[in-house]
Design an enzyme around this catalytic site. Structure first.
Site, mmCIF file in Angstrom:
data_model
loop_
_atom_site.group_PDB
_atom_site.id
_atom_site.type_symbol
_atom_site.label_atom_id
_atom_site.label_comp_id
_atom_site.label_asym_id
_atom_site.label_seq_id
_atom_site.Cartn_x
_atom_site.Cartn_y
_atom_site.Cartn_z
ATOM 1 N N PRO A 170 38.760 36.164 39.343
ATOM 2 C CA PRO A 170 39.115 34.892 39.984
ATOM 3 C C PRO A 170 37.876 34.303 40.637
ATOM 4 O O PRO A 170 37.145 35.019 41.321
ATOM 5 C CB PRO A 170 40.153 35.307 41.047
ATOM 6 N N MET A 171 37.607 33.026 40.407
ATOM 7 C CA MET A 171 36.440 32.380 41.031
ATOM 8 C C MET A 171 36.818 30.967 41.451
ATOM 9 O O MET A 171 37.123 30.126 40.592
ATOM 10 C CB MET A 171 35.255 32.362 40.047
ATOM 11 N N GLY A 187 32.813 38.544 36.498
ATOM 12 C CA GLY A 187 32.890 37.207 37.071
ATOM 13 C C GLY A 187 31.766 36.312 36.585
ATOM 14 O O GLY A 187 31.872 35.659 35.543
ATOM 15 N N ARG A 188 30.655 36.341 37.306
ATOM 16 C CA ARG A 188 29.587 35.380 37.053
ATOM 17 C C ARG A 188 29.061 35.419 35.626
ATOM 18 O O ARG A 188 28.754 34.370 35.040
ATOM 19 C CB ARG A 188 28.438 35.592 38.059
ATOM 20 N N HIS A 228 35.798 45.532 43.942
ATOM 21 C CA HIS A 228 34.434 45.001 43.908
ATOM 22 C C HIS A 228 33.567 46.045 44.608
ATOM 23 O O HIS A 228 33.765 46.316 45.794
ATOM 24 C CB HIS A 228 34.413 43.645 44.633
ATOM 25 N N CYS A 262 37.873 38.404 49.947
ATOM 26 C CA CYS A 262 37.081 37.207 50.243
ATOM 27 C C CYS A 262 36.592 37.235 51.691
ATOM 28 O O CYS A 262 37.397 37.391 52.611
ATOM 29 C CB CYS A 262 37.899 35.945 49.993
HETATM 30 C C1 LIG Z 1 31.910 30.900 42.539
HETATM 31 C C2 LIG Z 1 32.694 32.146 42.864
HETATM 32 C C3 LIG Z 1 33.957 32.036 43.396
HETATM 33 C C4 LIG Z 1 34.712 33.191 43.690
HETATM 34 N N1 LIG Z 1 36.009 33.056 44.135
HETATM 35 C C5 LIG Z 1 36.776 34.169 44.265
HETATM 36 C C6 LIG Z 1 38.172 34.071 44.512
HETATM 37 O O1 LIG Z 1 38.761 32.979 44.578
HETATM 38 N N2 LIG Z 1 38.878 35.235 44.667
HETATM 39 C C7 LIG Z 1 38.271 36.467 44.555
HETATM 40 O O2 LIG Z 1 38.935 37.496 44.699
HETATM 41 N N3 LIG Z 1 36.961 36.576 44.305
HETATM 42 C C8 LIG Z 1 36.206 35.464 44.129
HETATM 43 N N4 LIG Z 1 34.898 35.587 43.768
HETATM 44 C C9 LIG Z 1 34.326 36.936 43.571
HETATM 45 C C10 LIG Z 1 34.480 37.379 42.115
HETATM 46 O O3 LIG Z 1 35.852 37.486 41.779
HETATM 47 C C11 LIG Z 1 33.790 38.738 41.884
HETATM 48 O O4 LIG Z 1 34.418 39.697 42.710
HETATM 49 C C12 LIG Z 1 32.310 38.697 42.225
HETATM 50 O O5 LIG Z 1 31.694 37.528 41.693
HETATM 51 C C13 LIG Z 1 31.600 39.938 41.695
HETATM 52 O O6 LIG Z 1 31.721 40.031 40.301
HETATM 53 P P1 LIG Z 1 30.517 39.580 39.303
HETATM 54 O O7 LIG Z 1 29.277 40.291 39.756
HETATM 55 O O8 LIG Z 1 30.966 40.020 37.946
HETATM 56 O O9 LIG Z 1 30.367 38.109 39.430
HETATM 57 C C14 LIG Z 1 34.148 34.470 43.480
HETATM 58 C C15 LIG Z 1 32.858 34.560 42.922
HETATM 59 C C16 LIG Z 1 32.148 33.421 42.593
HETATM 60 C C17 LIG Z 1 30.775 33.557 41.949
#
Ligand SMILES: Cc1cc2nc3c(=O)[nH]c(=O)nc-3n(C[C@H](O)[C@H](O)[C@H](O)COP(=O)(O)O)c2cc1C
Length: 331
Positions: free
Chosen positions: A14-15, A230-231, A168, A97
Protein backbone atom coordinates in the site's frame (compact mmCIF):
# COMPACT_ATOMS: atom_id res chain seq x y z
CA UNK A 1 -20.09 -14.84 0.87
CA UNK A 2 -17.35 -16.99 -0.61
CA UNK A 3 -13.84 -15.92 0.29
CA UNK A 4 -11.03 -16.42 -2.20
CA UNK A 5 -7.90 -18.25 -1.15
CA UNK A 6 -5.10 -15.71 -1.44
CA UNK A 7 -1.64 -16.72 -2.63
CA UNK A 8 0.60 -14.23 -0.84
CA UNK A 9 3.99 -15.09 -2.26
CA UNK A 10 4.27 -11.63 -3.78
CA UNK A 11 2.27 -8.51 -3.05
CA UNK A 12 2.45 -4.83 -3.95
CA UNK A 13 2.64 -2.55 -0.93
CA UNK A 14 0.00 0.00 0.00
CA UNK A 15 1.39 3.43 -0.91
CA UNK A 16 -0.44 6.69 -0.31
CA UNK A 17 -0.85 8.76 -3.43
CA UNK A 18 0.45 5.86 -5.53
CA UNK A 19 -1.62 2.65 -5.26
CA UNK A 20 -4.88 4.12 -6.46
CA UNK A 21 -7.10 2.08 -8.75
CA UNK A 22 -5.34 3.27 -11.89
CA UNK A 23 -1.96 2.14 -10.67
CA UNK A 24 -3.43 -1.16 -9.52
CA UNK A 25 -4.97 -1.72 -12.94
CA UNK A 26 -1.56 -1.13 -14.49
CA UNK A 27 0.01 -3.61 -12.03
CA UNK A 28 -2.56 -6.20 -12.98
CA UNK A 29 -1.56 -5.91 -16.63
CA UNK A 30 1.94 -6.90 -15.56
CA UNK A 31 1.02 -9.74 -13.21
CA UNK A 32 -2.11 -11.82 -12.84
CA UNK A 33 -1.13 -13.06 -9.41
CA UNK A 34 0.45 -10.41 -7.18
CA UNK A 35 -1.82 -9.33 -4.35
CA UNK A 36 -2.73 -5.65 -4.65
CA UNK A 37 -3.37 -3.22 -1.80
CA UNK A 38 -5.21 0.08 -1.72
CA UNK A 39 -3.63 3.17 -0.24
CA UNK A 40 -4.33 3.47 3.47
CA UNK A 41 -7.91 4.65 3.96
CA UNK A 42 -8.80 6.02 7.38
CA UNK A 43 -12.00 4.87 9.03
CA UNK A 44 -13.14 8.50 9.25
CA UNK A 45 -12.68 9.01 5.52
CA UNK A 46 -14.60 5.86 4.67
CA UNK A 47 -17.45 6.45 7.09
CA UNK A 48 -17.91 10.17 6.42
CA UNK A 49 -16.23 10.76 3.04
CA UNK A 50 -16.74 9.95 -0.60
CA UNK A 51 -17.07 6.20 -0.18
CA UNK A 52 -17.43 5.40 -3.85
CA UNK A 53 -14.18 7.18 -4.68
CA UNK A 54 -12.25 5.29 -2.01
CA UNK A 55 -13.67 1.87 -2.76
CA UNK A 56 -14.05 1.83 -6.52
CA UNK A 57 -12.00 -0.77 -8.37
CA UNK A 58 -12.02 -2.90 -11.51
CA UNK A 59 -12.98 -6.56 -11.21
CA UNK A 60 -9.70 -7.71 -12.69
CA UNK A 61 -7.78 -6.17 -9.75
CA UNK A 62 -8.52 -9.22 -7.59
CA UNK A 63 -6.90 -10.42 -5.40
CA UNK A 64 -7.29 -7.01 -3.77
CA UNK A 65 -6.90 -5.97 -0.15
CA UNK A 66 -8.10 -2.79 1.47
CA UNK A 67 -5.78 -1.18 3.98
CA UNK A 68 -7.48 0.61 6.85
CA UNK A 69 -6.03 3.15 9.26
CA UNK A 70 -7.76 3.64 12.58
CA UNK A 71 -7.91 2.61 16.22
CA UNK A 72 -11.59 2.31 17.02
CA UNK A 73 -12.68 -1.34 16.93
CA UNK A 74 -16.29 -0.53 16.01
CA UNK A 75 -15.33 1.87 13.22
CA UNK A 76 -12.79 -0.58 11.85
CA UNK A 77 -15.37 -3.36 11.92
CA UNK A 78 -17.92 -1.13 10.17
CA UNK A 79 -15.41 -0.23 7.45
CA UNK A 80 -14.36 -3.85 7.05
CA UNK A 81 -17.97 -4.86 6.55
CA UNK A 82 -18.40 -2.18 3.91
CA UNK A 83 -15.24 -3.36 2.14
CA UNK A 84 -16.32 -6.98 2.31
CA UNK A 85 -19.67 -6.01 0.81
CA UNK A 86 -17.83 -4.33 -2.05
CA UNK A 87 -15.98 -7.56 -2.77
CA UNK A 88 -12.54 -6.86 -1.30
CA UNK A 89 -10.60 -10.04 -0.57
CA UNK A 90 -8.80 -8.96 2.62
CA UNK A 91 -8.79 -6.26 5.29
CA UNK A 92 -5.35 -5.06 6.32
CA UNK A 93 -4.76 -2.94 9.38
CA UNK A 94 -2.00 -0.34 9.20
CA UNK A 95 0.28 -0.59 12.25
CA UNK A 96 3.32 0.80 10.47
CA UNK A 97 2.75 4.39 9.38
CA UNK A 98 4.84 6.86 11.40
CA UNK A 99 3.55 10.17 9.96
CA UNK A 100 2.70 13.02 12.34
CA UNK A 101 -0.86 13.16 11.06
CA UNK A 102 -1.36 9.47 11.75
CA UNK A 103 0.32 9.72 15.17
CA UNK A 104 -1.95 12.62 16.07
CA UNK A 105 -4.86 10.33 15.32
CA UNK A 106 -3.17 7.67 17.49
CA UNK A 107 -3.10 4.95 14.91
CA UNK A 108 -0.45 3.51 12.56
CA UNK A 109 2.97 2.54 13.95
CA UNK A 110 2.44 4.07 17.41
CA UNK A 111 -0.17 1.36 18.07
CA UNK A 112 2.65 -1.19 18.33
CA UNK A 113 2.97 -0.13 21.96
CA UNK A 114 -0.74 -0.71 22.59
CA UNK A 115 -1.05 -4.39 21.92
CA UNK A 116 -4.29 -4.58 23.86
CA UNK A 117 -6.03 -2.09 21.58
CA UNK A 118 -4.67 -3.68 18.40
CA UNK A 119 -5.92 -7.04 19.65
CA UNK A 120 -9.36 -5.56 20.33
CA UNK A 121 -9.46 -4.07 16.84
CA UNK A 122 -8.43 -7.32 15.19
CA UNK A 123 -10.84 -9.31 17.30
CA UNK A 124 -13.76 -7.06 16.43
CA UNK A 125 -12.98 -7.05 12.71
CA UNK A 126 -12.51 -10.80 12.74
CA UNK A 127 -15.88 -11.31 14.39
CA UNK A 128 -17.57 -9.05 11.84
CA UNK A 129 -16.26 -10.22 8.46
CA UNK A 130 -15.42 -13.51 6.79
CA UNK A 131 -12.57 -12.23 4.63
CA UNK A 132 -9.06 -12.54 6.13
CA UNK A 133 -7.82 -9.85 8.49
CA UNK A 134 -4.13 -9.08 8.21
CA UNK A 135 -1.77 -6.66 9.95
CA UNK A 136 1.07 -4.68 8.38
CA UNK A 137 3.59 -3.62 10.95
CA UNK A 138 7.23 -2.74 11.63
CA UNK A 139 9.83 -4.68 13.63
CA UNK A 140 9.56 -2.13 16.43
CA UNK A 141 9.20 1.52 17.36
CA UNK A 142 11.77 3.83 18.98
CA UNK A 143 13.58 1.96 21.76
CA UNK A 144 10.97 -0.80 21.79
CA UNK A 145 12.98 -2.66 19.23
CA UNK A 146 13.97 -5.99 20.78
CA UNK A 147 13.09 -9.39 19.35
CA UNK A 148 10.94 -10.05 22.44
CA UNK A 149 8.93 -6.89 21.84
CA UNK A 150 8.12 -7.92 18.27
CA UNK A 151 7.45 -11.50 19.26
CA UNK A 152 5.04 -10.49 22.04
CA UNK A 153 3.23 -8.08 19.74
CA UNK A 154 2.78 -10.67 16.98
CA UNK A 155 1.83 -13.42 19.43
CA UNK A 156 -0.83 -11.31 21.17
CA UNK A 157 -2.37 -10.10 17.91
CA UNK A 158 -2.32 -13.68 16.66
CA UNK A 159 -4.15 -14.78 19.82
CA UNK A 160 -6.75 -12.11 18.99
CA UNK A 161 -7.43 -13.79 15.64
CA UNK A 162 -4.91 -12.58 13.06
CA UNK A 163 -2.64 -15.17 11.49
CA UNK A 164 -1.21 -13.18 8.60
CA UNK A 165 1.36 -10.43 9.10
CA UNK A 166 3.34 -8.26 6.75
CA UNK A 167 6.42 -7.02 8.51
CA UNK A 168 8.41 -4.05 7.24
CA UNK A 169 11.86 -5.12 8.39
CA UNK A 170 12.89 -1.80 9.94
CA UNK A 171 11.65 -0.04 13.02
CA UNK A 172 9.86 3.29 12.95
CA UNK A 173 11.26 6.28 14.77
CA UNK A 174 8.28 8.26 15.91
CA UNK A 175 9.80 11.69 16.30
CA UNK A 176 12.27 13.63 14.23
CA UNK A 177 12.03 11.63 11.00
CA UNK A 178 9.71 12.19 8.06
CA UNK A 179 7.81 9.16 6.70
CA UNK A 180 10.29 9.09 3.79
CA UNK A 181 13.27 9.05 6.18
CA UNK A 182 11.50 6.33 8.15
CA UNK A 183 11.65 4.21 5.01
CA UNK A 184 15.38 4.78 4.59
CA UNK A 185 17.23 5.54 7.82
CA UNK A 186 16.33 2.80 10.32
CA UNK A 187 18.39 -0.22 9.18
CA UNK A 188 16.76 -3.25 7.61
CA UNK A 189 16.84 -6.39 9.72
CA UNK A 190 15.57 -9.30 7.64
CA UNK A 191 16.85 -11.88 10.13
CA UNK A 192 14.44 -10.53 12.73
CA UNK A 193 11.49 -11.30 10.46
CA UNK A 194 12.89 -14.74 9.59
CA UNK A 195 13.22 -15.46 13.32
CA UNK A 196 9.55 -14.64 13.88
CA UNK A 197 8.58 -17.10 11.16
CA UNK A 198 10.83 -19.72 12.73
CA UNK A 199 9.32 -19.22 16.19
CA UNK A 200 5.73 -19.05 14.94
CA UNK A 201 5.77 -21.31 11.88
CA UNK A 202 2.00 -21.64 11.59
CA UNK A 203 1.65 -17.91 10.87
CA UNK A 204 1.72 -16.54 7.35
CA UNK A 205 4.54 -14.01 7.35
CA UNK A 206 5.40 -11.63 4.52
CA UNK A 207 8.58 -9.61 4.64
CA UNK A 208 8.82 -6.07 3.30
CA UNK A 209 11.50 -3.45 2.78
CA UNK A 210 14.15 -2.80 0.16
CA UNK A 211 13.51 -5.55 -2.39
CA UNK A 212 14.21 -4.64 -6.00
CA UNK A 213 14.93 -7.91 -7.82
CA UNK A 214 13.03 -11.14 -8.36
CA UNK A 215 15.98 -13.29 -7.27
CA UNK A 216 16.05 -11.49 -3.89
CA UNK A 217 12.35 -12.25 -3.58
CA UNK A 218 12.89 -15.88 -4.44
CA UNK A 219 15.59 -16.27 -1.83
CA UNK A 220 13.40 -14.58 0.81
CA UNK A 221 10.75 -17.19 0.05
CA UNK A 222 13.12 -19.77 1.52
CA UNK A 223 12.54 -18.08 4.90
CA UNK A 224 9.06 -16.58 4.84
CA UNK A 225 5.70 -17.08 3.13
CA UNK A 226 5.58 -13.90 1.13
CA UNK A 227 7.37 -10.75 0.03
CA UNK A 228 5.79 -7.33 -0.29
CA UNK A 229 7.36 -4.86 -2.70
CA UNK A 230 6.64 -1.14 -2.68
CA UNK A 231 8.90 1.42 -4.29
CA UNK A 232 10.54 -0.97 -6.76
CA UNK A 233 7.16 -1.85 -8.25
CA UNK A 234 6.59 1.83 -8.88
CA UNK A 235 10.07 2.67 -10.12
CA UNK A 236 10.63 -0.44 -12.24
CA UNK A 237 7.23 -2.04 -12.79
CA UNK A 238 8.39 -4.27 -15.63
CA UNK A 239 10.20 -6.46 -13.10
CA UNK A 240 6.75 -7.91 -12.35
CA UNK A 241 6.30 -9.35 -15.80
CA UNK A 242 8.60 -12.23 -14.89
CA UNK A 243 6.99 -12.66 -11.48
CA UNK A 244 4.08 -14.79 -12.63
CA UNK A 245 6.48 -17.24 -14.20
CA UNK A 246 9.28 -17.18 -11.64
CA UNK A 247 7.30 -16.81 -8.40
CA UNK A 248 3.87 -18.23 -9.24
CA UNK A 249 4.94 -20.84 -11.83
CA UNK A 250 2.46 -19.50 -14.39
CA UNK A 251 3.97 -18.94 -17.81
CA UNK A 252 0.63 -18.34 -19.53
CA UNK A 253 1.22 -14.64 -20.06
CA UNK A 254 4.08 -12.28 -20.34
CA UNK A 255 3.44 -9.12 -22.26
CA UNK A 256 6.08 -6.88 -23.77
CA UNK A 257 6.27 -3.23 -22.72
CA UNK A 258 4.70 -2.32 -26.03
CA UNK A 259 1.77 -4.69 -25.47
CA UNK A 260 1.26 -3.35 -21.96
CA UNK A 261 1.10 0.19 -23.33
CA UNK A 262 -1.43 -0.88 -25.95
CA UNK A 263 -3.61 -2.44 -23.26
CA UNK A 264 -3.23 0.54 -20.97
CA UNK A 265 -4.25 2.79 -23.86
CA UNK A 266 -7.71 1.22 -23.88
CA UNK A 267 -8.02 1.78 -20.15
CA UNK A 268 -6.91 5.41 -20.59
CA UNK A 269 -9.55 5.93 -23.28
CA UNK A 270 -12.25 4.46 -21.05
CA UNK A 271 -11.26 6.45 -17.96
CA UNK A 272 -10.86 9.73 -19.86
CA UNK A 273 -14.34 9.24 -21.27
CA UNK A 274 -15.52 9.05 -17.64
CA UNK A 275 -13.87 12.40 -16.95
CA UNK A 276 -10.55 11.30 -15.40
CA UNK A 277 -7.63 13.61 -16.16
CA UNK A 278 -5.16 11.78 -18.38
CA UNK A 279 -2.25 12.82 -16.15
CA UNK A 280 -3.79 10.93 -13.23
CA UNK A 281 -3.53 7.80 -15.34
CA UNK A 282 -0.24 8.15 -17.16
CA UNK A 283 1.74 9.30 -14.09
CA UNK A 284 1.71 5.69 -12.90
CA UNK A 285 3.44 4.21 -15.94
CA UNK A 286 6.43 6.52 -15.94
CA UNK A 287 8.82 3.75 -14.82
CA UNK A 288 7.80 1.24 -17.51
CA UNK A 289 10.90 1.75 -19.67
CA UNK A 290 13.33 2.06 -16.76
CA UNK A 291 16.81 1.09 -17.99
CA UNK A 292 15.65 0.82 -21.63
CA UNK A 293 16.49 2.87 -24.72
CA UNK A 294 13.99 5.71 -24.96
CA UNK A 295 13.30 5.74 -21.21
CA UNK A 296 14.18 9.40 -20.82
CA UNK A 297 12.00 10.50 -23.72
CA UNK A 298 9.16 8.30 -22.46
CA UNK A 299 9.33 9.95 -19.03
CA UNK A 300 9.54 13.38 -20.59
CA UNK A 301 6.54 12.87 -22.85
CA UNK A 302 4.51 11.68 -19.88
CA UNK A 303 5.65 14.58 -17.68
CA UNK A 304 5.01 17.36 -20.22
CA UNK A 305 1.82 19.34 -19.86
CA UNK A 306 -1.05 17.82 -21.83
CA UNK A 307 -3.02 20.44 -23.78
CA UNK A 308 -6.74 20.57 -23.09
CA UNK A 309 -8.91 18.55 -25.47
CA UNK A 310 -6.06 16.19 -26.27
CA UNK A 311 -7.38 12.96 -27.73
CA UNK A 312 -6.23 10.33 -25.18
CA UNK A 313 -5.83 7.55 -27.76
CA UNK A 314 -3.81 9.83 -30.00
CA UNK A 315 -1.70 10.89 -27.01
CA UNK A 316 -0.93 7.29 -26.12
CA UNK A 317 -0.29 6.35 -29.76
CA UNK A 318 2.26 9.17 -30.08
CA UNK A 319 4.06 7.92 -27.00
CA UNK A 320 4.00 4.33 -28.16
CA UNK A 321 5.30 5.30 -31.59
CA UNK A 322 8.04 7.46 -30.21
CA UNK A 323 9.32 4.94 -27.67
CA UNK A 324 9.18 2.10 -30.20
CA UNK A 325 11.10 4.13 -32.80
CA UNK A 326 13.80 4.92 -30.22
CA UNK A 327 14.06 1.29 -29.26
CA UNK A 328 14.36 0.15 -32.90
CA UNK A 329 17.08 2.72 -33.54
CA UNK A 330 19.14 1.33 -30.67
CA UNK A 331 18.83 -2.29 -31.84
C1 LIG B 1 4.90 6.97 -1.33
C2 LIG B 1 4.70 5.91 -0.28
C3 LIG B 1 3.50 5.83 0.39
C4 LIG B 1 3.29 4.83 1.36
N1 LIG B 1 2.05 4.72 1.95
C5 LIG B 1 1.81 3.66 2.77
C6 LIG B 1 0.49 3.37 3.23
O1 LIG B 1 -0.49 4.04 2.88
N2 LIG B 1 0.33 2.31 4.08
C7 LIG B 1 1.39 1.52 4.46
O2 LIG B 1 1.21 0.57 5.22
N3 LIG B 1 2.63 1.76 4.02
C8 LIG B 1 2.86 2.79 3.16
N4 LIG B 1 4.11 2.96 2.64
C9 LIG B 1 5.18 2.02 3.00
C10 LIG B 1 5.23 0.85 2.02
O3 LIG B 1 4.03 0.11 2.08
C11 LIG B 1 6.43 -0.08 2.34
O4 LIG B 1 6.24 -0.60 3.64
C12 LIG B 1 7.75 0.66 2.29
O5 LIG B 1 7.84 1.49 1.14
C13 LIG B 1 8.92 -0.33 2.29
O6 LIG B 1 8.85 -1.19 1.18
P1 LIG B 1 9.77 -0.95 -0.14
O7 LIG B 1 11.19 -0.81 0.32
O8 LIG B 1 9.55 -2.16 -0.98
O9 LIG B 1 9.30 0.31 -0.78
C14 LIG B 1 4.33 3.93 1.69
C15 LIG B 1 5.55 4.02 0.98
C16 LIG B 1 5.72 4.97 0.00
C17 LIG B 1 7.03 5.01 -0.78
Amino acid sequence: MQTRQIDRRLSIAPMMDHTDKHFRYFMRLLSKHVVLYTEMITTGALIHGDRKRFLDYEKREHPLAIQLGGNNPNDLAECSLIAEGEGYDEVNLNIGCPSDRVQNGQFGACLMSNTKLVSECVNKIQATVKIPVTVKTRIGIDDQDSYEFLYNFIKSVNDAGCDTFIIHARKAILSGLSPKQNREIPPLNYERVHAIKQSLPSLNISINGGFTELDQIQSQLQHVDGVMVGRAAYQNPFMLVEADNVIFNDDSSSLTRHEILEEFKHYVAKQCALGVNIKNLTRHIIGLYQGQPGARQFRRMLSDAVPENTNPVQFMDNIIQSVTAKKNLSE
